[in-house]
Design a protein around this motif. Structure first.
Motif, mmCIF file in Angstrom:
data_model
loop_
_atom_site.group_PDB
_atom_site.id
_atom_site.type_symbol
_atom_site.label_atom_id
_atom_site.label_comp_id
_atom_site.label_asym_id
_atom_site.label_seq_id
_atom_site.Cartn_x
_atom_site.Cartn_y
_atom_site.Cartn_z
ATOM 1 N N GLY A 1 0.773 -1.236 0.000
ATOM 2 C CA GLY A 1 0.000 0.000 0.000
ATOM 3 C C GLY A 1 0.801 1.282 0.000
ATOM 4 O O GLY A 1 0.229 2.375 0.010
ATOM 5 N N GLY A 2 2.144 1.159 -0.013
ATOM 6 C CA GLY A 2 2.987 2.355 -0.058
ATOM 7 C C GLY A 2 3.130 2.876 -1.476
ATOM 8 O O GLY A 2 2.687 2.251 -2.442
ATOM 9 N N VAL A 3 3.742 4.070 -1.600
ATOM 10 C CA VAL A 3 3.935 4.683 -2.911
ATOM 11 C C VAL A 3 5.441 4.876 -3.123
ATOM 12 O O VAL A 3 6.019 5.860 -2.667
ATOM 13 N N PRO A 4 6.097 3.900 -3.779
ATOM 14 C CA PRO A 4 7.562 3.979 -3.936
ATOM 15 C C PRO A 4 7.973 5.035 -4.950
ATOM 16 O O PRO A 4 7.260 5.268 -5.929
ATOM 17 N N GLN A 5 9.097 5.675 -4.690
ATOM 18 C CA GLN A 5 9.637 6.691 -5.590
ATOM 19 C C GLN A 5 11.079 6.320 -5.923
ATOM 20 O O GLN A 5 11.849 5.976 -5.037
ATOM 21 N N SER A 6 11.438 6.419 -7.192
ATOM 22 C CA SER A 6 12.822 6.175 -7.606
ATOM 23 C C SER A 6 13.500 7.520 -7.820
ATOM 24 O O SER A 6 13.172 8.245 -8.751
ATOM 25 N N ILE A 7 14.420 7.864 -6.935
ATOM 26 C CA ILE A 7 15.046 9.195 -6.955
ATOM 27 C C ILE A 7 16.558 9.018 -6.811
ATOM 28 O O ILE A 7 17.004 8.305 -5.922
ATOM 29 N N PRO A 8 17.356 9.662 -7.676
ATOM 30 C CA PRO A 8 18.815 9.545 -7.521
ATOM 31 C C PRO A 8 19.308 10.243 -6.254
ATOM 32 O O PRO A 8 18.595 11.087 -5.690
ATOM 33 N N ALA A 9 20.528 9.898 -5.854
ATOM 34 C CA ALA A 9 21.110 10.353 -4.595
ATOM 35 C C ALA A 9 20.896 11.842 -4.307
ATOM 36 O O ALA A 9 20.384 12.227 -3.254
ATOM 37 N N GLY A 10 21.254 12.677 -5.270
ATOM 38 C CA GLY A 10 21.294 14.113 -5.027
ATOM 39 C C GLY A 10 19.942 14.752 -4.774
ATOM 40 O O GLY A 10 19.865 15.865 -4.249
ATOM 41 N N GLU A 11 18.859 14.063 -5.148
ATOM 42 C CA GLU A 11 17.536 14.680 -5.012
ATOM 43 C C GLU A 11 16.750 14.192 -3.802
ATOM 44 O O GLU A 11 15.611 14.617 -3.584
ATOM 45 N N ILE A 12 17.352 13.286 -3.025
ATOM 46 C CA ILE A 12 16.604 12.715 -1.902
ATOM 47 C C ILE A 12 16.392 13.738 -0.782
ATOM 48 O O ILE A 12 15.284 13.913 -0.279
ATOM 49 N N TYR A 13 17.465 14.435 -0.420
ATOM 50 C CA TYR A 13 17.371 15.407 0.674
ATOM 51 C C TYR A 13 16.313 16.488 0.393
ATOM 52 O O TYR A 13 15.388 16.681 1.195
ATOM 53 N N PRO A 14 16.399 17.175 -0.755
ATOM 54 C CA PRO A 14 15.370 18.207 -1.006
ATOM 55 C C PRO A 14 13.954 17.636 -1.075
ATOM 56 O O PRO A 14 12.996 18.300 -0.650
ATOM 57 N N SER A 15 13.814 16.413 -1.590
ATOM 58 C CA SER A 15 12.473 15.824 -1.681
ATOM 59 C C SER A 15 11.896 15.571 -0.285
ATOM 60 O O SER A 15 10.702 15.789 -0.039
ATOM 61 N N LEU A 16 12.742 15.113 0.639
ATOM 62 C CA LEU A 16 12.297 14.894 2.015
ATOM 63 C C LEU A 16 12.005 16.225 2.696
ATOM 64 O O LEU A 16 11.003 16.393 3.388
ATOM 65 N N GLU A 17 12.885 17.180 2.465
ATOM 66 C CA GLU A 17 12.761 18.485 3.114
ATOM 67 C C GLU A 17 11.455 19.171 2.706
ATOM 68 O O GLU A 17 10.751 19.742 3.530
ATOM 69 N N ARG A 18 11.141 19.096 1.412
ATOM 70 C CA ARG A 18 9.938 19.766 0.904
ATOM 71 C C ARG A 18 8.675 18.949 1.140
ATOM 72 O O ARG A 18 7.574 19.391 0.805
ATOM 73 N N GLY A 19 8.834 17.729 1.704
ATOM 74 C CA GLY A 19 7.660 16.904 1.963
ATOM 75 C C GLY A 19 7.104 16.213 0.727
ATOM 76 O O GLY A 19 5.983 15.712 0.741
ATOM 77 N N VAL A 20 7.876 16.192 -0.365
ATOM 78 C CA VAL A 20 7.465 15.461 -1.575
ATOM 79 C C VAL A 20 7.421 13.965 -1.262
ATOM 80 O O VAL A 20 6.617 13.223 -1.806
ATOM 81 N N ILE A 21 8.315 13.533 -0.376
ATOM 82 C CA ILE A 21 8.285 12.150 0.122
ATOM 83 C C ILE A 21 8.270 12.188 1.651
ATOM 84 O O ILE A 21 8.668 13.184 2.267
ATOM 85 N N ASP A 22 7.776 11.074 2.240
ATOM 86 C CA ASP A 22 7.666 10.986 3.702
ATOM 87 C C ASP A 22 8.843 10.246 4.335
ATOM 88 O O ASP A 22 9.067 10.322 5.544
ATOM 89 N N SER A 23 9.533 9.466 3.520
ATOM 90 C CA SER A 23 10.616 8.633 4.043
ATOM 91 C C SER A 23 11.540 8.237 2.899
ATOM 92 O O SER A 23 11.184 8.382 1.722
ATOM 93 N N ALA A 24 12.738 7.754 3.271
ATOM 94 C CA ALA A 24 13.720 7.387 2.251
ATOM 95 C C ALA A 24 14.720 6.393 2.808
ATOM 96 O O ALA A 24 15.213 6.564 3.930
#
Lengths: 361, 361
Positions: free
Chosen positions: B188-211
Motif C-alpha cells: 500500500g505504499g507509494v515507492p519513488q525512484s530518486i537519484p542520490a542528489g535529489e533525496i534530501y530536497p524531496s524529504l525536506e519539501r515533503g514530496v516524500i515521507d521517508s527514504a
C-alpha cells in the motif's frame, strides 16, 4: 612481427589488433617456489596461494610463475616463516599464529580468542591500523606479508566427552592451535600443538581427549567425527582466521613495481575467494557430519565466561611484557569495541530477521 | 637498451636487473572510460572502480588506463547499462537493480528483499550458480559483468513519523530502490525512484515521507538525518548490495587474455576492499548520527512479517511470468535455505557470544 609497430597500432580504436600474441611477451621472467603449511588434502586452504599463482601467471602471460609445494615437501608445516625469512624459498602460505612462540605479536595476523569476526577483522586489517602494524612486525623477520584467505568463524572442536563445567577442562589434553593453547592452559587444560595429519591418530589412540582444527569442511576431511562425537560451538578461540602470504623481503624489493602491485592484488582476490569458498563448502559438510552421527553441542555459558576471563588475562599478560604485542593489542581491542555495536545493529539484526523469517515461512 | 637481452638476463638469479625500466613497456595501450552511477561525494562507492583503474594502471605500467566519470558527467545515473551496452563508454560501475524494469532478473545481481547476507551472497555468486547465471543475463544486453564492491547490510531507512503498524505504510511516499519498491507498493505504499542528489530536497519539501538510501556513512553524506529523525532497522530490503562493473562485450572480447584476467582480478580486489571500507567507516558514522539526534528504531515484528509476506508474493509473481527470473530465483532461494543454518550455527553463535562478552566485561 615488430612489437613496437604493433603497440603503436593498438590504441583505443584498434582493439582487434590486440588479439595477436602475448601482451606481456617482453616482461621479465620470474620463477618462485611457495611453501604451504597445509597438505593438499585440505583443498580449500591449500588452494589459496594457487589462486595467487594462477592469476600472476595469467596476467603476465606465463612470465611470472609460482610453484606451490605442500607441507613437508620443501619445508615442514611449521617451518614456513624461517624458510621465507632465510630465502630458502621465495614465498610461503601459512597462518602467522603458528609462530607466536617466536614472536607473540604475530597472533594479530591471524586472530585472538574472543576476537573480531571475519568482516570486522578485515576492516581493521585493510583500513584500520592492522595491516601496517602487522607488516611492521613481519619486517623484523625479513618478510613482506599480505592477507591471503580467511577461514571464517571456526567451530569449538571435537570432544569425546560432554563439557558441563570448567572442571571438565582440567587436565584435558586438547589439540588447540597457537595462542588459544595458552588460554586453555590457564584454565587447567593441557594444550597440544599437532599438525593436521596427526590429529586423527592422536584422538583415536587416546593421546589427546579433544581437538579443534578449523570448521565442518576441513574437520570432515581429517575424519575427526569418527573418533570424537561431540562437536561444540561457538568457536570462542577463532571467530576468524586469516591466512598469510609471506614473501622474502629482498626478493620482493627486487621485483619491478608492476609485479609488486600484481602480487598485492592477487592476494586480495585470493582472500575474497577463499572466504567465499569456505562459506560455500561448509553448509553441506555440517549436514553430512550431523547425518553421520556428530552431535552438535553449545558450550555452557559458565564455560564460555571462564574462557573469556582467561583470554583477557593472557592477552593482558603478554601486553604487559611485550611492547610489539601491546601496540597491536591496544589497536585491535579498541577497534573491536568500536565496530561491534554497529555490526549488532546492522548485520545481526538482519541475520536474526532472516533466521526468524525462514523458520516461519 | 635491448629488451630481449634484458629479459634473457633477468632469470631467478638476476633479480637486481629487474629494477630497470617498466616490466610491461611493450604491452598494448588501452584508454577506457568508466561511467559511474554515483556522485563523487559518495566516496566509498565511487572509489570502487577507481581501485580497479589504479590496479590495472599499476600492473601494466600505465599501459591500460581507465578514467572514471561521476553520474551525469558522461551519462545519467541510471543510464549506465544502456551506455555500456551501446559502447558509448567501454565500461561502467553501477548497481544492477536500477535496471530491473528493463530486465527483472537483474535484481539477483544486487540483492532481493529478505535475501542472503553479504557473505552468503558472495558464496553463491562466486561458487554457487550466481555468477554464471548473472553473466548469462548480462550477455543478453551485450555486457560482461563482474562483482565490484558490496554495501553490506543496509539500514531500513529514514522516516519522519514512527512506524507502529502496517497501516502506517499505506499511502506513504518513500524513496525506495528498485525491486523493493514493488514490495512497498504491494503493502500500500507509494515507492519513488530518486537519484542520490535529489533525496534530501524531496524529504525536506515533503514530496516524500521517508527514504532509504544505503547505510550510516552514505546516508550521513546525503544529510538525511536533518530532515527525518527516525532511523529504522533492520534493512529488510537490502541485507547485502552488490555493485557491478559492466564492460561492453565486444570491447572485452578484443582484449588480450592477460588484460581480461587482470580486470577480473582487479574487480575481486575492489569487491573485498569496498566492503572492508564500508565496514570501517560505518561505525563512526552511526555514532555521529545518533550523537546529533537520529533516533534508532526497530521495525515492529508485525510490519516485518507483512513485508516478508509481500516480498515472497512479489518474487513468486515475477517468477511465474519471467523464465530468466525464475531460473535465478530458484537457484537463489535454494542456496539461501541451504546456507542459512550453517551461518546461524557458526557465525551467529559467535557474534552473540562476543556481543554478550563485551557487554559484561
Amino acid at each position: 612481427m615488430d612489437r613496437r609497430k604493433f603497440v603503436a597500432n593498438s590504441t583505443v580504436g584498434g582493439a582487434a589488433a590486440l588479439m595477436a600474441g602475448s601482451a606481456f611477451a617482453q616482461s621479465p621472467e620470474i620463477r618462485w617456489r611457495c611453501a604451504s603449511s597445509y597438505p593438499k588434502s585440505l583443498d580449500t586452504v591449500f588452494n589459496a596461494p594457487q589462486i595467487v599463482a594462477d592469476y600472476v601467471a595469467k596476467v603476465t602471460g606465463g612470465k611470472f610463475q609460482i610453484s606451490l609445494h605442500a607441507a613437508g615437501e620443501l619445508v615442514p608445516a611449521f617451518g614456513v616463516l624461517d624458510a621465507v625469512s632465510n630465502a630458502n624459498v621465495e614465498c610461503g602460505h601459512t597462518a602467522s599464529f603458528f609462530y607466536w612462540g617466536k614472536d607473540p605479536s604475530l597472533v594479530f595476523d591471524y586472530t585472538v580468542p574472543f576476537g573480531m569476526n571475519t568482516r570486522q577483522y578485515m576492516a581493521w586489517y585493510q583500513y584500520g591500523e592492522g595491516r601496517s602494524l602487522i607488516q611492521g612486525s613481519m619486517r623484523d623477520h625479513g618478510i613482506v606479508s599480505f592477507a591471503c584467505g580467511n577461514f571464517g568463524a571456526q567451530m569449538g572442536g571435537w570432544f569425546r566427552k560432554e563439557i558441563k563445567s570448567m572442571a571438565d577442562l582440567k587436565g584435558m589434553k586438547m589439540r588447540i592451535g597457537g595462542f588459544s593453547g595458552a588460554v586453555f592452559s590457564k584454565v587447567g587444560g593441557v594444550p597440544q600443538s599437532i599438525p593436521a595429519g596427526e590429529i586423527y591418530p592422536s584422538l583415536e589412540r587416546g593421546v589427546i581427549d579433544s581437538a579443534e582444527w578449523v570448521g565442518p569442511y576441513d574437520d570432515e576431511k581429517l575424519g575427526l567425527s569418527k573418533v570424537a562425537k561431540y562437536y561444540y560451538y561457538p568457536g570462542w578461540q577463532e571467530g576468524s582466521g586469516q591466512l598469510s602470504f609471506y614473501i622474502n623481503q629482498q626478493k620482493f624489493e627486487a621485483l619491478p613495481p608492476e609485479y609488486k602491485a600484481l602480487l598485492e592484488m592477487a592476494c586480495q582476490a585470493a582472500t575474497l575467494l577463499t572466504l567465499n569458498k569456505y562459506d560455500h563448502v561448509n553448509p553441506a559438510a555440517i549436514r553430512r557430519l550431523v547425518g553421520s552421527g556428530a552431535q552438535l553441542k553449545a558450550f555452557p555459558k559458565e564455560v564460555l565466561a571462564g574462557l573469556y576471563k582467561a583470554s583477557k588475562e593472557v592477552l593482558e599478560e603478554y601486553s604487559a611484557k611485550n611492547e610489539k604485542f601491546k601496540r597491536l593489542y591496544d589497536s585491535y581491542r579498541q577497534y573491536q569495541a568500536s565496530i561491534t555495536p554497529w555490526f549488532t545493529l546492522g548485520e545481526m539484526s538482519y541475520d536474526r530477521l532472516i533466521e526468524d523469517s525462514l523458520r516461519t515461512k
